[in-house]
Motif scaffolding. Structure first.
Motif, PDB file in Angstrom:
ATOM      1  N   UNK A   1       0.807  -1.209   0.000  1.00 60.65           N
ATOM      2  CA  UNK A   1       0.000   0.000   0.000  1.00 60.65           C
ATOM      3  C   UNK A   1       0.839   1.257   0.000  1.00 60.65           C
ATOM      4  N   UNK A   2       0.232   2.336  -0.453  1.00 61.89           N
ATOM      5  CA  UNK A   2       0.867   3.655  -0.450  1.00 61.89           C
ATOM      6  C   UNK A   2      -0.143   4.685   0.029  1.00 61.89           C
ATOM      7  N   UNK A   3       0.272   5.569   0.939  1.00 58.76           N
ATOM      8  CA  UNK A   3      -0.632   6.647   1.333  1.00 58.76           C
ATOM      9  C   UNK A   3      -0.518   7.826   0.374  1.00 58.76           C
ATOM     10  N   UNK A   4      -1.601   8.576   0.237  1.00 66.90           N
ATOM     11  CA  UNK A   4      -1.617   9.873  -0.437  1.00 66.90           C
ATOM     12  C   UNK A   4      -0.844   9.872  -1.762  1.00 66.90           C
ATOM     13  N   UNK A   5      -1.280   9.040  -2.684  1.00 66.51           N
ATOM     14  CA  UNK A   5      -0.562   8.909  -3.955  1.00 66.51           C
ATOM     15  C   UNK A   5      -1.491   9.114  -5.140  1.00 66.51           C
ATOM     16  N   UNK A   6      -0.894   9.362  -6.251  1.00 69.06           N
ATOM     17  CA  UNK A   6      -1.605   9.388  -7.530  1.00 69.06           C
ATOM     18  C   UNK A   6      -1.274   8.067  -8.225  1.00 69.06           C
ATOM     19  N   UNK A   7      -1.316   8.022  -9.515  1.00 67.07           N
ATOM     20  CA  UNK A   7      -0.961   6.795 -10.230  1.00 67.07           C
ATOM     21  C   UNK A   7       0.455   6.384  -9.846  1.00 67.07           C
ATOM     22  N   UNK A   8       0.685   5.071  -9.740  1.00 73.20           N
ATOM     23  CA  UNK A   8       1.971   4.576  -9.246  1.00 73.20           C
ATOM     24  C   UNK A   8       2.214   3.161  -9.743  1.00 73.20           C
ATOM     25  N   UNK A   9       3.484   2.753  -9.698  1.00 70.87           N
ATOM     26  CA  UNK A   9       3.854   1.367  -9.935  1.00 70.87           C
ATOM     27  C   UNK A   9       4.240   0.772  -8.593  1.00 70.87           C
ATOM     28  N   UNK A  10       3.643  -0.368  -8.259  1.00 68.38           N
ATOM     29  CA  UNK A  10       3.869  -1.007  -6.968  1.00 68.38           C
ATOM     30  C   UNK A  10       4.321  -2.446  -7.188  1.00 68.38           C
ATOM     31  N   UNK A  11       5.264  -2.904  -6.358  1.00 67.95           N
ATOM     32  CA  UNK A  11       5.799  -4.259  -6.460  1.00 67.95           C
ATOM     33  C   UNK A  11       5.217  -5.105  -5.331  1.00 67.95           C
ATOM     34  N   UNK A  12       4.576  -6.198  -5.693  1.00 69.82           N
ATOM     35  CA  UNK A  12       4.050  -7.160  -4.725  1.00 69.82           C
ATOM     36  C   UNK A  12       4.983  -8.353  -4.731  1.00 69.82           C
ATOM     37  N   UNK A  13       5.641  -8.604  -3.604  1.00 70.63           N
ATOM     38  CA  UNK A  13       6.661  -9.654  -3.518  1.00 70.63           C
ATOM     39  C   UNK A  13       6.118 -10.886  -2.794  1.00 70.63           C
ATOM     40  N   UNK A  14       6.879 -11.965  -2.882  1.00 68.42           N
ATOM     41  CA  UNK A  14       6.570 -13.222  -2.189  1.00 68.42           C
ATOM     42  C   UNK A  14       5.263 -13.845  -2.660  1.00 68.42           C
TER      43      UNK A  14
END
Length: 182
Positions: free
Chosen positions: A82-95
């Motif tokens: 998760x990310x707080x207070x963001x606009x469009x983003x790329x996020x990495x989900x591991x494991x």
């Protein structure tokens, strides 16, 4: 999950609930301090790189992305971030363990003040993502405003001792389903 389990402070703090008349989202502080990006013991070596596009007209939001076994989640994700207070983003989900998974994102867009309520947006991948080993599976999601016909979602991001920990003979990690809320 029983009502008394939902009252557990860790479960309650990490509750994500999206329904027509009830919405609950982990706080910005919780998202910043998450420190854990999986819902139990790490069970895989794969990753999902999720590019999340929030609606252009939406305010910055608190964003959660999870990897689930079902198209309508009935239990916690096998991996999340998760990310707080963001606009469009790329996020990495591991494991992420081997298997076919749905990637789902929910964003809370806080209102201006107490008179303007928060709004929510939702996004998912059109097809399940397959993880077979230690690869990185890229996905892109366009978030949209919630619709009255969207099914309710109620899951906790808290680690659960009964979460799956090892793949079965087919290489898939079994999931423990929660009873559907009525």
């Amino acid at each position: 999950m029983t009502p008394s389990q939902y009252r557990d402070p860790q479960v309650s703090e990490l509750l994500l609930a999206i329904a027509p008349h009830f919405r609950r989202f982990p706080s910005q502080r919780t998202l910043r301090n998450m420190g854990q990006d999986y819902a139990g013991t790490p069970t895989g070596h794969g990753s999902v790189s999720a590019r999340i596009e929030l609606p252009e007209t939406a305010r910055p939001g608190n964003l959660l992305v999870g990897v689930f076994a079902e198209t309508i989640p009935q239990c916690g994700p096998v991996a999340f971030t998760g990310l707080p207070n963001t606009r469009s983003a790329t996020m990495m989900l591991k494991n992420v363990p081997p298997g076919r998974w749905l990637v789902l994102a929910v964003a809370e867009h806080p209102g201006d003040d107490l008179r303007v309520p928060s709004t929510f947006s939702l996004g998912t991948v059109p097809q399940p993502v397959t993880i077979t080993g230690n690869e990185i599976a890229p996905v892109r999601m366009w978030m949209r405003n919630l619709r009255p016909t969207d099914p309710p979602i109620a899951v906790t991001l808290a680690a659960r001792s009964d979460q799956p920990t090892t793949p079965d003979a087919t290489g898939t990690v079994a999931t423990n389903h929660l009873p559907a809320a009525s």
